[in-house]
Design an enzyme around this catalytic site. Structure first.
Site, PDB file in Angstrom:
ATOM      1  N   TRP A 180      19.505 -35.009 -17.033  1.00 19.75           N
ATOM      2  CA  TRP A 180      20.338 -35.470 -18.131  1.00 19.75           C
ATOM      3  C   TRP A 180      19.471 -36.331 -19.039  1.00 19.75           C
ATOM      4  CZ3 TRP A 180      20.287 -38.767 -13.922  1.00 19.75           C
ATOM      5  CH2 TRP A 180      20.398 -40.153 -14.148  1.00 19.75           C
ATOM      6  N   ASP A 206      15.970 -36.705 -11.784  1.00 13.44           N
ATOM      7  CA  ASP A 206      16.282 -37.192 -10.444  1.00 13.44           C
ATOM      8  C   ASP A 206      15.245 -36.685  -9.447  1.00 13.44           C
ATOM      9  OD1 ASP A 206      18.499 -38.596 -11.244  1.00 13.44           O
ATOM     10  OD2 ASP A 206      19.941 -37.067 -10.662  1.00 13.44           O
ATOM     11  N   ASP A 231      21.793 -44.082 -14.374  1.00 15.91           N
ATOM     12  CA  ASP A 231      22.757 -44.452 -13.337  1.00 15.91           C
ATOM     13  C   ASP A 231      22.160 -44.029 -12.012  1.00 15.91           C
ATOM     14  OD1 ASP A 231      24.850 -44.989 -11.673  1.00 15.91           O
ATOM     15  OD2 ASP A 231      26.209 -43.502 -12.513  1.00 15.91           O
ATOM     16  N   ASN A 264      25.613 -39.399 -16.902  1.00 17.49           N
ATOM     17  CA  ASN A 264      24.848 -39.947 -15.779  1.00 17.49           C
ATOM     18  C   ASN A 264      25.667 -40.013 -14.491  1.00 17.49           C
ATOM     19  OD1 ASN A 264      26.425 -42.271 -15.933  1.00 17.49           O
ATOM     20  ND2 ASN A 264      24.908 -43.440 -17.089  1.00 17.49           N
ATOM     21  N   ASP A 265      26.894 -39.519 -14.527  1.00 13.44           N
ATOM     22  CA  ASP A 265      27.709 -39.509 -13.314  1.00 13.44           C
ATOM     23  C   ASP A 265      27.413 -38.324 -12.418  1.00 13.44           C
ATOM     24  OD1 ASP A 265      29.029 -41.836 -13.727  1.00 13.44           O
ATOM     25  OD2 ASP A 265      30.949 -40.959 -14.272  1.00 13.44           O
TER      26      ASP A 265
END
Lengths: 170, 390, 170, 390
Positions: C100, C119, C75, C147-148
């Site tokens: 994640w 990330d 995401d 993924n939030d």
């Protein structure tokens, strides 16, 4: 799906002017480099209804529309669409202490008015009703009729108002 | 070179000094406007107001909260909130808007400072900043990341660093009080004046009570609510009276009652019939439940999609009577939506938006008829919050 | 006028999944709440060409496309489109210290791989190649497959990579 | 609850510790990838690179500079720069990227700090920040708001508070040196190693020279360049060797030569024929001139529009031989544009974009053929800057 967003609005505004290849009459009144400064004047909070009032007959048009006559030299987001009015800043913002000016013809009385485009400051941009007109606009090195400057200066820009200073004789 | 002119406000003619520079006519038909006005809001929020929070996904900041008037299709004001986005909190008396903000020393880099902002509810001007531990969760914003105690005194903030904790801020004293460590559990669901629930990664509920001075904090961990990650509860429950209504990925409601000292979990019930499940109708989106408190109605955002589509937007809102657990209406939305909310008055409006378009859609929540859209509400709006009206 | 912008891309991604009402096979391997932590490991700057390499036969697909198999639970914005690669961060960013994970099936060998979505941090979002897939995604209170969450945590988010940790046996 | 595992980079199998938690197979066809890699740029900029600066107009921040590779239709990296947008500055050796950034203590409010950022030209990592007076102009960004001395030693920054001045930063010593007051004059146009020009509101040119230590500063005010605001020079001149080429609203070029101690203004010449003027062809947009130095070509962005359309985007780029003052080509753009730039190599590319769409268009600058577009370059890009190649 409704895809009308800020970008489309920008395009609309530009396209209108691109299509209009005939020159509109220039209403420029030359003022030289005079700055209308108002630093130090306290904010005047006013209730929403009062600030939104506007005499319709003598002041025709929709202050939420980029076509409204007072916006002839504006560049920014219209405070009328941002919780303010054509003359007042939205809640939560501060008025800029200095401004840029334009000269716009009121179609109701066919007179040219000096308009002070007071920016509203201290918040991110409102991003509603983008309007970019350039009647009498000058380059940034001739600053006081330049709409390219963020007149919030040291502060963040939220939206722009269009305040009548008075009538300009030709 | 430059001349500064003092201009009086509310004057009918410009000053003589100004006349020397501008060829002005005092007999103008339109009078000079007053200068330096800043509008205020009415004293009390209107039920058809709605706050739309925008995450500005092209950069993931600034977070912006737009206050919109659904009846007048107009914007009333906005608050800018720093990096990312957290929900705002709205005390019931309408006197203030509480924000949860992250700021970097250099806009997108450098030292982090998290603050609670207290904005005047009428002027939207910042009244005070309360610096809190710089630990608030940075994530897709859910309403369950921050909450007010039922009496509006304590603001409860979910931290994730990835250590999990709750920051407690006393909004009466306007000061940070304490951080409560809650390893393994997330979200914050206010459930009384001095109580909140959290959901833990093993599917149990953490029930936390605390004293006014936060000297006494009691944590009780409940049983697992479900056995498999395949049908987890989403982070988007709604409060209905003494119950929190959780919804699972496959659209089962799990009611959790907080009326007594010991929480009780009611029987789960399904928002969908077997036929609807076969047809792949399921809940989805970032804010997919809403409650009309007085009417006892639950609004849920539905779409057709596979089992991994739990965050996909919906094109229908289904309405349920919570007491009878029956669906009473299907509302076909004008546009697909990722978030829904409902106003809390006798003529309720259903608000919806899809995070990739800055358009707020309004339907009549009773008839399901489309009322209007309001365009240009930020760039990537995510959350809808209505004033609390007590 | 080319109007393909970030919003359209988002819509495309969503529409594809909305249209696809048949459920894709779930490749979830249950890992519980294990966190793959790597705080303190120094950055490894690598020249661009090296970082962009990827064996094509055994690892089919376009890392700039949201359809690429490794992105089954991602995401965010794809670093491959942002000056990084599928495994490396763009110049000027820092890697996140924790991540994640997801489990994605490689169509070349039909095996399920554990993917770490590292990330890249310290800059505003890249805003290119938005990709949002949710295979095995869990809620934020089950954080390590969620993924939030902005896994840059205290830092600003720029884009996401998809690094193979290993193969998961069923 | 949580376990932190150290994973070795470039390992072929995961560690035994990890195996206890994950059911992993070491015989996997695809090896584990190296972790924590950050790419670098090549040692030297490529002539077909272009920096695209985005003002993020939905909020007016953050300013972002995207480095794009036009040949590969790819992004190479970006720099985030705080509130609003100023152009970057690119020393010719490619060793660094200089930024001009404004930061607020609270993202969009509070104390203002302006800094010059020195980013490594290969890693794009921030090497140093130089705090400067918080006076930089906040405006639609023009290249003429900041500039490097010809020897790349001094960074010159145009301030507007609204008092006008120039901040001088020594990039060798990496420190702010001095603010030069320049009342009535704006912009900053480097014109030698220790010299810059400014344009004054009465249409005269201010010619400023300074010593290394800024102890000696000489200002010379020239004659008026034009008599009427009706045909002012735009803020978007280009440097061509020893000349600054200014363009007026009605598309006349005013060449200003800085090769000797006293500046000389050459005869103005028109970019348009009388017929073209009658047809309302005129220059427009936010960055409407570009120079190919080696070929001596001037590129100008044209549209048809009224006399007040000087900021409207263009749909054609007209190419001139500066020596002969003749138009040599008309390039019809794939999409309308508000900014143009040209690469400085033997196979020059013409870059263009329109600020309301995040799309970079590339044409062959010689043939005028459309080459390709690159999508998703920010949200509202405004400026195009190419590496200086000496």
């Amino acid at each position: 799906m409704n895809k009308k967003n800020i970008l489309d609005k920008w395009i609309e505004g530009y396209s209108r002017r691109i299509a209009n290849v005939t020159s509109r009459r220039s209403f420029i009144t030359r003022l030289g480099t005079v700055m209308v400064g108002m630093a130090g004047i306290p904010l005047l909070p006013v209730a929403r209804a009062a600030g939104g009032d506007k005499p319709m007959d003598a002041d025709p048009g929709d202050p939420k529309s980029c076509d409204y006559w007072r916006y002839c030299a504006i560049d920014g987001y219209l405070c009328s669409c941002c919780g303010g009015s054509v003359t007042a800043c939205p809640p939560g913002t501060q008025t800029s202490s200095i401004t840029w000016i334009g000269t716009c013809r009121n179609p109701a009385d066919n007179k040219d008015y000096i308009i002070s485009y007071n920016d509203c400051c201290g918040s991110a941009a409102c991003a509603r009703c983008f309007c970019h007109s350039n009647q009498g606009d000058t380059p940034t090195y001739m600053p006081f009729r330049s709409n390219d400057i963020n007149w919030c200066l040291g502060e963040a820009y939220n939206c722009s108002t269009a305040v009548i200073l008075g009538v300009a004789t030709s | 070179m430059m001349k500064f002119l003092n201009i009086q406000t509310n004057r009918r003619c410009l000053t003589a000094a100004l006349l020397l520079l501008f060829p002005l006519l005092c007999s103008a038909e339109l009078k000079p406007d007053p200068m330096h006005q800043v509008l205020t809001l009415p004293d009390k929020p209107h039920p058809h107001w709605v706050w739309v929070a925008d995450i500005s996904a092209a950069s993931y900041f600034p977070g912006k909260a737009y206050l919109m008037d659904a009846d007048k299709a107009d914007m009333l004001g906005m608050i800018t909130m720093g990096y990312g986005l957290s929900p705002i909190a709205l005390p019931a008396d309408g006197s203030a808007v509480y924000t949860l903000e992250r700021h970097y020393e250099r806009t997108s880099r450098g030292k982090v400072t998290d603050v609670v902002g207290i904005y005047n509810g009428v002027t939207l001007q910042l009244e005070k900043e309360i610096i809190i531990p710089a630990k608030k969760i940075s994530a897709v914003p859910y309403l369950s990341n921050v909450g007010l105690s039922d009496d509006d005194r304590f603001l409860l903030i979910y931290n994730f660093t990835p250590a999990q904790s709750i920051s407690v801020v006393d909004m009466h004293k306007r000061e940070f009080v304490k951080e409560i460590s809650t390893p393994g559990c997330g979200l914050v669901l206010p459930s009384g004046n001095r109580r909140f629930l959290m959901l833990c990664s093993d599917s149990s509920i953490l029930d936390v009570t605390f004293s006014d001075d936060l000297e006494q904090v009691t944590q009780k961990r409940g049983k697992k609510l479900f056995q498999s990650n395949d049908d987890f509860l989403t982070e988007k429950p709604v409060r209905y009276g003494d119950e929190w209504l959780f919804v699972s990925k496959s659209s089962f409601i799990y009611p959790v009652n907080v009326s007594s000292d010991k929480i009780s979990v009611g029987d789960r019930w399904s928002l969908t019939t077997e036929k609807e499940r076969t047809d792949n109708w399921r809940i989805g989106g970032q804010q997919h439940l809403a409650i009309h408190h007085q009417n006892g109605q639950l609004f849920a955002l539905f779409h057709q999609g596979g089992p991994e589509s739990h965050k996909d937007p919906g094109d229908q809102v289904w309405v349920y009577d919570v007491a009878s657990k029956k669906k009473t209406k299907e509302i076909k939305l004008k546009n697909i939506a990722s978030a829904i909310q409902v106003s809390q008055d006798d003529n309720p409006l259903l608000f919806s938006l899809f995070l990739v378009y800055p358009t707020l859609d309004i339907h009549d929540a009773s008839s399901g008829e489309f009322v209007r859209s309001i365009n240009e509400v930020g760039s990537t709006p995510m959350l809808l919050q209505t004033p609390v009206l007590k």
